[in-house]
Design a protein around this motif. Structure first.
Motif, PDB file in Angstrom:
ATOM      1  N   LEU A  79      -8.400 120.407   3.204  1.00 39.86           N
ATOM      2  CA  LEU A  79      -8.502 119.760   1.908  1.00 39.86           C
ATOM      3  C   LEU A  79      -7.438 120.018   1.285  1.00 39.86           C
ATOM      4  O   LEU A  79      -6.810 121.137   1.034  1.00 39.86           O
ATOM      5  CB  LEU A  79      -9.866 120.452   1.138  1.00 39.86           C
ATOM      6  N   ILE A  88      -6.253 116.570  -5.277  1.00 42.72           N
ATOM      7  CA  ILE A  88      -5.618 115.230  -5.518  1.00 42.72           C
ATOM      8  C   ILE A  88      -4.405 114.986  -6.281  1.00 42.72           C
ATOM      9  O   ILE A  88      -3.628 114.028  -5.854  1.00 42.72           O
ATOM     10  CB  ILE A  88      -6.780 114.649  -6.589  1.00 42.72           C
ATOM     11  N   LEU A 139      -8.253 108.175  -9.267  1.00 40.31           N
ATOM     12  CA  LEU A 139      -8.946 109.181  -8.275  1.00 40.31           C
ATOM     13  C   LEU A 139      -9.300 110.409  -8.752  1.00 40.31           C
ATOM     14  O   LEU A 139     -10.278 110.954  -8.429  1.00 40.31           O
ATOM     15  CB  LEU A 139      -8.213 109.043  -6.872  1.00 40.31           C
ATOM     16  N   SER A 140      -8.222 111.351  -9.440  1.00 42.70           N
ATOM     17  CA  SER A 140      -8.587 112.499  -9.956  1.00 42.70           C
ATOM     18  C   SER A 140      -9.608 112.704 -10.980  1.00 42.70           C
ATOM     19  O   SER A 140     -10.095 113.514 -11.171  1.00 42.70           O
ATOM     20  CB  SER A 140      -7.146 113.013 -10.509  1.00 42.70           C
ATOM     21  N   THR A 141     -10.117 111.310 -11.627  1.00 43.10           N
ATOM     22  CA  THR A 141     -11.144 111.532 -12.401  1.00 43.10           C
ATOM     23  C   THR A 141     -12.618 111.676 -11.621  1.00 43.10           C
ATOM     24  O   THR A 141     -13.734 111.924 -12.242  1.00 43.10           O
ATOM     25  CB  THR A 141     -11.161 110.262 -13.568  1.00 43.10           C
ATOM     26  N   LYS A 142     -12.554 111.071 -10.424  1.00 39.43           N
ATOM     27  CA  LYS A 142     -13.796 110.947  -9.743  1.00 39.43           C
ATOM     28  C   LYS A 142     -13.776 111.959  -8.580  1.00 39.43           C
ATOM     29  O   LYS A 142     -14.920 112.429  -8.270  1.00 39.43           O
ATOM     30  CB  LYS A 142     -13.729 109.552  -8.886  1.00 39.43           C
ATOM     31  N   TYR A 143     -12.732 112.496  -8.254  1.00 39.50           N
ATOM     32  CA  TYR A 143     -12.625 113.324  -7.109  1.00 39.50           C
ATOM     33  C   TYR A 143     -11.660 114.473  -7.351  1.00 39.50           C
ATOM     34  O   TYR A 143     -10.764 114.408  -7.995  1.00 39.50           O
ATOM     35  CB  TYR A 143     -12.003 112.667  -5.642  1.00 39.50           C
ATOM     36  N   THR A 144     -11.892 115.653  -6.521  1.00 38.03           N
ATOM     37  CA  THR A 144     -11.164 116.810  -6.591  1.00 38.03           C
ATOM     38  C   THR A 144     -10.336 117.204  -5.525  1.00 38.03           C
ATOM     39  O   THR A 144      -9.230 117.858  -5.594  1.00 38.03           O
ATOM     40  CB  THR A 144     -12.019 117.981  -6.959  1.00 38.03           C
ATOM     41  N   SER A 145     -10.421 116.373  -4.389  1.00 36.51           N
ATOM     42  CA  SER A 145      -9.613 116.971  -3.157  1.00 36.51           C
ATOM     43  C   SER A 145      -9.621 115.701  -2.235  1.00 36.51           C
ATOM     44  O   SER A 145     -10.387 114.522  -2.253  1.00 36.51           O
ATOM     45  CB  SER A 145     -10.375 117.970  -2.552  1.00 36.51           C
ATOM     46  N   LEU A 146      -8.723 115.566  -1.164  1.00 35.08           N
ATOM     47  CA  LEU A 146      -8.587 114.792  -0.171  1.00 35.08           C
ATOM     48  C   LEU A 146      -8.456 115.370   1.108  1.00 35.08           C
ATOM     49  O   LEU A 146      -8.130 116.528   1.017  1.00 35.08           O
ATOM     50  CB  LEU A 146      -7.519 113.597  -0.632  1.00 35.08           C
TER      51      LEU A 146
END
Length: 89
Positions: free
Chosen positions: A35, A38, A68-75
């Motif tokens: 992980l 973002i 994307l950083s407003t919706k998710y914390t990692s990738l």
């Protein structure tokens, strides 16, 4: 050797080379990464010193990464081996 034999030999050599490349990639790159935050996307596209077109493209990627950083914390990054689209899901 006939033309057909030459073609078959070349085909075998090509297949062997492709298999060697594939095995090298498999041994050196994982299917998916650990992980990552973002912010790794923002860092990747913020450090562009290319021409104007590249900077404009980077600006679009930065905007998308911020969204994307407003919706998710990692990738997780995936190995780009032709099956990456399916693996990403």
């Amino acid at each position: 050797m006939s033309l057909t034999d030459d073609a078959q030999t070349q085909d075998r050599l090509t297949q062997a080379q492709l298999a060697a490349i594939e095995n090298e990639i498999k041994s050196s790159q994982p299917l998916t990464s650990q992980l990552l935050p973002i912010s790794a996307l923002l860092n990747q596209y913020s450090n562009t010193s290319g021409n104007v077109n590249e900077q404009q493209q980077s600006a679009g990627f930065i905007q998308s990464a911020q969204f994307l950083s407003t919706k998710y914390t990692s990738l997780r990054r995936v190995r780009g081996d032709g099956n990456c689209y399916y693996r990403a899901f």
